[in-house]
Design a protein around this motif. Sequence first.
Motif, PDB file in Angstrom:
ATOM      1  N   ILE A  10      21.154   5.088  28.309  1.00  0.00           N
ATOM      2  CA  ILE A  10      19.789   4.753  28.720  1.00  0.00           C
ATOM      3  C   ILE A  10      18.803   5.018  27.588  1.00  0.00           C
ATOM      4  O   ILE A  10      17.834   4.267  27.404  1.00  0.00           O
ATOM      5  CB  ILE A  10      19.407   5.528  29.988  1.00  0.00           C
ATOM      6  N   GLY A  11      19.038   6.087  26.826  1.00  0.00           N
ATOM      7  CA  GLY A  11      18.133   6.382  25.719  1.00  0.00           C
ATOM      8  C   GLY A  11      18.072   5.249  24.705  1.00  0.00           C
ATOM      9  O   GLY A  11      16.990   4.823  24.292  1.00  0.00           O
ATOM     10  N   VAL A  12      19.236   4.748  24.308  1.00  0.00           N
ATOM     11  CA  VAL A  12      19.257   3.623  23.373  1.00  0.00           C
ATOM     12  C   VAL A  12      18.682   2.377  24.033  1.00  0.00           C
ATOM     13  O   VAL A  12      17.869   1.653  23.440  1.00  0.00           O
ATOM     14  CB  VAL A  12      20.690   3.368  22.871  1.00  0.00           C
ATOM     15  N   GLY A  13      19.096   2.110  25.284  1.00  0.00           N
ATOM     16  CA  GLY A  13      18.595   0.924  25.965  1.00  0.00           C
ATOM     17  C   GLY A  13      17.091   0.934  26.174  1.00  0.00           C
ATOM     18  O   GLY A  13      16.446  -0.109  26.154  1.00  0.00           O
ATOM     19  N   THR A  14      16.522   2.129  26.371  1.00  0.00           N
ATOM     20  CA  THR A  14      15.078   2.240  26.625  1.00  0.00           C
ATOM     21  C   THR A  14      14.256   2.173  25.346  1.00  0.00           C
ATOM     22  O   THR A  14      13.219   1.500  25.296  1.00  0.00           O
ATOM     23  CB  THR A  14      14.777   3.562  27.355  1.00  0.00           C
ATOM     24  N   TRP A  15      14.713   2.845  24.286  1.00  0.00           N
ATOM     25  CA  TRP A  15      13.895   2.985  23.083  1.00  0.00           C
ATOM     26  C   TRP A  15      14.273   2.037  21.946  1.00  0.00           C
ATOM     27  O   TRP A  15      13.569   1.984  20.942  1.00  0.00           O
ATOM     28  CB  TRP A  15      13.942   4.432  22.594  1.00  0.00           C
ATOM     29  N   ALA A  16      15.366   1.286  22.103  1.00  0.00           N
ATOM     30  CA  ALA A  16      15.752   0.355  21.037  1.00  0.00           C
ATOM     31  C   ALA A  16      14.684  -0.717  20.814  1.00  0.00           C
ATOM     32  O   ALA A  16      14.473  -1.166  19.685  1.00  0.00           O
ATOM     33  CB  ALA A  16      17.096  -0.299  21.360  1.00  0.00           C
ATOM     34  N   VAL A  37       8.254  13.083  15.510  1.00  0.00           N
ATOM     35  CA  VAL A  37       8.962  12.920  14.227  1.00  0.00           C
ATOM     36  C   VAL A  37       8.954  11.471  13.779  1.00  0.00           C
ATOM     37  O   VAL A  37       8.663  11.167  12.617  1.00  0.00           O
ATOM     38  CB  VAL A  37      10.424  13.431  14.336  1.00  0.00           C
ATOM     39  N   GLY A  38       9.253  10.565  14.673  1.00  0.00           N
ATOM     40  CA  GLY A  38       9.301   9.148  14.342  1.00  0.00           C
ATOM     41  C   GLY A  38      10.419   8.462  15.100  1.00  0.00           C
ATOM     42  O   GLY A  38      11.460   9.075  15.390  1.00  0.00           O
ATOM     43  N   ILE A  39      10.228   7.186  15.424  1.00  0.00           N
ATOM     44  CA  ILE A  39      11.216   6.445  16.195  1.00  0.00           C
ATOM     45  C   ILE A  39      12.501   6.229  15.394  1.00  0.00           C
ATOM     46  O   ILE A  39      13.559   5.943  15.973  1.00  0.00           O
ATOM     47  CB  ILE A  39      10.619   5.094  16.662  1.00  0.00           C
ATOM     48  N   TRP A  40      12.448   6.433  14.071  1.00  0.00           N
ATOM     49  CA  TRP A  40      13.654   6.300  13.252  1.00  0.00           C
ATOM     50  C   TRP A  40      14.728   7.314  13.666  1.00  0.00           C
ATOM     51  O   TRP A  40      15.916   7.130  13.354  1.00  0.00           O
ATOM     52  CB  TRP A  40      13.309   6.505  11.766  1.00  0.00           C
ATOM     53  N   THR A  41      14.342   8.365  14.384  1.00  0.00           N
ATOM     54  CA  THR A  41      15.301   9.388  14.794  1.00  0.00           C
ATOM     55  C   THR A  41      16.279   8.886  15.854  1.00  0.00           C
ATOM     56  O   THR A  41      17.234   9.595  16.190  1.00  0.00           O
ATOM     57  CB  THR A  41      14.568  10.621  15.347  1.00  0.00           C
ATOM     58  N   LEU A  42      16.060   7.686  16.383  1.00  0.00           N
ATOM     59  CA  LEU A  42      16.925   7.188  17.450  1.00  0.00           C
ATOM     60  C   LEU A  42      18.395   7.180  17.041  1.00  0.00           C
ATOM     61  O   LEU A  42      19.264   7.613  17.807  1.00  0.00           O
ATOM     62  CB  LEU A  42      16.483   5.781  17.872  1.00  0.00           C
ATOM     63  N   MET A  43      18.700   6.703  15.841  1.00  0.00           N
ATOM     64  CA  MET A  43      20.099   6.576  15.445  1.00  0.00           C
ATOM     65  C   MET A  43      20.771   7.908  15.110  1.00  0.00           C
ATOM     66  O   MET A  43      21.892   8.156  15.571  1.00  0.00           O
ATOM     67  CB  MET A  43      20.233   5.585  14.303  1.00  0.00           C
ATOM     68  N   PRO A  44      20.150   8.809  14.343  1.00  0.00           N
ATOM     69  CA  PRO A  44      20.814  10.109  14.160  1.00  0.00           C
ATOM     70  C   PRO A  44      20.959  10.871  15.470  1.00  0.00           C
ATOM     71  O   PRO A  44      21.940  11.599  15.675  1.00  0.00           O
ATOM     72  CB  PRO A  44      19.896  10.853  13.176  1.00  0.00           C
ATOM     73  N   TYR A  45      20.012  10.708  16.369  1.00  0.00           N
ATOM     74  CA  TYR A  45      20.109  11.333  17.687  1.00  0.00           C
ATOM     75  C   TYR A  45      21.293  10.756  18.458  1.00  0.00           C
ATOM     76  O   TYR A  45      22.076  11.487  19.080  1.00  0.00           O
ATOM     77  CB  TYR A  45      18.799  11.099  18.431  1.00  0.00           C
ATOM     78  N   ALA A  46      21.458   9.429  18.406  1.00  0.00           N
ATOM     79  CA  ALA A  46      22.599   8.795  19.062  1.00  0.00           C
ATOM     80  C   ALA A  46      23.912   9.271  18.453  1.00  0.00           C
ATOM     81  O   ALA A  46      24.903   9.472  19.168  1.00  0.00           O
ATOM     82  CB  ALA A  46      22.480   7.276  18.965  1.00  0.00           C
ATOM     83  N   LEU A  47      23.936   9.449  17.151  1.00  0.00           N
ATOM     84  CA  LEU A  47      25.145   9.937  16.490  1.00  0.00           C
ATOM     85  C   LEU A  47      25.508  11.334  16.981  1.00  0.00           C
ATOM     86  O   LEU A  47      26.675  11.623  17.274  1.00  0.00           O
ATOM     87  CB  LEU A  47      24.944   9.935  14.973  1.00  0.00           C
ATOM     88  N   ALA A  48      24.515  12.203  17.085  1.00  0.00           N
ATOM     89  CA  ALA A  48      24.780  13.565  17.559  1.00  0.00           C
ATOM     90  C   ALA A  48      25.332  13.560  18.974  1.00  0.00           C
ATOM     91  O   ALA A  48      26.297  14.271  19.294  1.00  0.00           O
ATOM     92  CB  ALA A  48      23.501  14.400  17.484  1.00  0.00           C
ATOM     93  N   LEU A  49      24.754  12.727  19.845  1.00  0.00           N
ATOM     94  CA  LEU A  49      25.240  12.656  21.217  1.00  0.00           C
ATOM     95  C   LEU A  49      26.655  12.096  21.284  1.00  0.00           C
ATOM     96  O   LEU A  49      27.465  12.520  22.121  1.00  0.00           O
ATOM     97  CB  LEU A  49      24.298  11.798  22.067  1.00  0.00           C
ATOM     98  N   SER A  50      26.982  11.156  20.425  1.00  0.00           N
ATOM     99  CA  SER A  50      28.331  10.581  20.442  1.00  0.00           C
ATOM    100  C   SER A  50      29.382  11.621  20.071  1.00  0.00           C
ATOM    101  O   SER A  50      30.492  11.627  20.626  1.00  0.00           O
ATOM    102  CB  SER A  50      28.406   9.379  19.501  1.00  0.00           C
ATOM    103  N   VAL A  51      29.044  12.507  19.151  1.00  0.00           N
ATOM    104  CA  VAL A  51      29.977  13.576  18.769  1.00  0.00           C
ATOM    105  C   VAL A  51      30.170  14.547  19.939  1.00  0.00           C
ATOM    106  O   VAL A  51      31.296  14.979  20.235  1.00  0.00           O
ATOM    107  CB  VAL A  51      29.461  14.312  17.515  1.00  0.00           C
ATOM    108  N   VAL A  52      29.074  14.872  20.634  1.00  0.00           N
ATOM    109  CA  VAL A  52      29.170  15.757  21.795  1.00  0.00           C
ATOM    110  C   VAL A  52      30.017  15.107  22.887  1.00  0.00           C
ATOM    111  O   VAL A  52      30.846  15.765  23.531  1.00  0.00           O
ATOM    112  CB  VAL A  52      27.766  16.101  22.323  1.00  0.00           C
ATOM    113  N   GLN A  53      29.833  13.810  23.101  1.00  0.00           N
ATOM    114  CA  GLN A  53      30.639  13.081  24.076  1.00  0.00           C
ATOM    115  C   GLN A  53      32.125  13.226  23.806  1.00  0.00           C
ATOM    116  O   GLN A  53      32.927  13.497  24.707  1.00  0.00           O
ATOM    117  CB  GLN A  53      30.307  11.589  24.022  1.00  0.00           C
TER     118      GLN A  53
END
Length: 398
Positions: free
Chosen positions: A222-228, A359-375
């Motif tokens: 949802i985070g990616v779908g909402t903020w992409a 911080v900036g909307i550019w953080t979307l992808m590193p944030y997604a990367l961190a969540l994918s590792v936790v997953q």
Amino acid sequence: MRRPGWAPVLLSYATFVLVGLNAGVGGVLIVSQMRDYGVNEATIGLTFFTSSAGYMAAGATAGALLHRLHVRMALAAGIAVYALGAVATAVRPPFAILVAVQLLVGYGTGVLESILNVFLAELPNSTTLLNRLHAFFGVGAFLGPLLAAWLLQYLSWTAVWLVLGLLCVPLAAGFLVAYPRRAPAAERAAEPRPTGVLRDTLRSPAVVLGSAFLAVYVGLEIGVGTWAYSFLMRVHGESGVIAGYTVSGYWLGLTLGRFLISPIATRAGMSAAGMATACLAGVTAVAAALWALPTASLATAGLVLLGFFLGPLFPTAMAVTPQLVPPRLMATAIGVMNGVSLLGGASLPWLTGWLAQHVGIWTLMPYALALSVVQLALWRLMLARAAAPSPELLPSES
């Protein structure tokens, strides 16, 4: 157990299309809502929390609804509550009321999802039915941004919510006509419940880890779908229409992943665990590439791939739950995992918006990367701690 006929199954799929529409329009409408109400990303994110609170309340009361109303009327009640929330949103209430009525939206969708998951889980060939059910969520989520982007060219954002409310009318009629008065799930809910089921479910390592896994998954999805949409416009300078179409591509990728990856994995002889691990690796690789190589063309293709690899994860976790817990805990485990997943669906997209603001909307992808590792870590732990794991099981295809 005999199938109840094709009509309830098809109506279940149509209902999940509506649930997907509800999720898919959010990312496109959020920009117009912030502008209309004069609020920032963190403030509009309050709607995530109230919606998820309603969803979790639905998970806690779905069993009681089945006990009192049985499946047909429980679904009718769920769609009525959702329609009330959609129409209340469509009249553009004051912001505080907008936040509050998302409780109704969340409760209605939560009732629909919980009951349909349990209803299909008790039918023959349930794993195939569940995978297809969640694939139709992706169909709606793919169509949602297209619908919203098109309507916003001519009408206010409130018109989109009015359309969602009107779609509830034929679904409600279908529930009353097609569903049995007493489905198998409702019959069991009407019987005295064994003591300690909820307690034992919450103590199950597989359920705890599975709930955490789905919370992170839904938060990422949802985070990616909402903020992409905002990410594509502000980082890559894409127009609103192109950004909307790209977000639809993300949801299309998620849908195709749910329809295609499982049968491909079956033919390749992969287990459910291996399939999910490969998809998680794909999510991680794509998120890393989108962060390391921030170009508009890669962002478009990468978001489609990200959705494709994310697609099978939720239905696969649901489908293997009966193999991870004792049979008497299965229905409760599905309800708990489904309800807790929306904690991630509220908090993690809100955190995405907070990071975008500060911080900036550019953080979307590193944030997604961190969540994918936790997953990935949670998935492996869930399988390792399962009470009776069957990693060889792969959702069957018919």
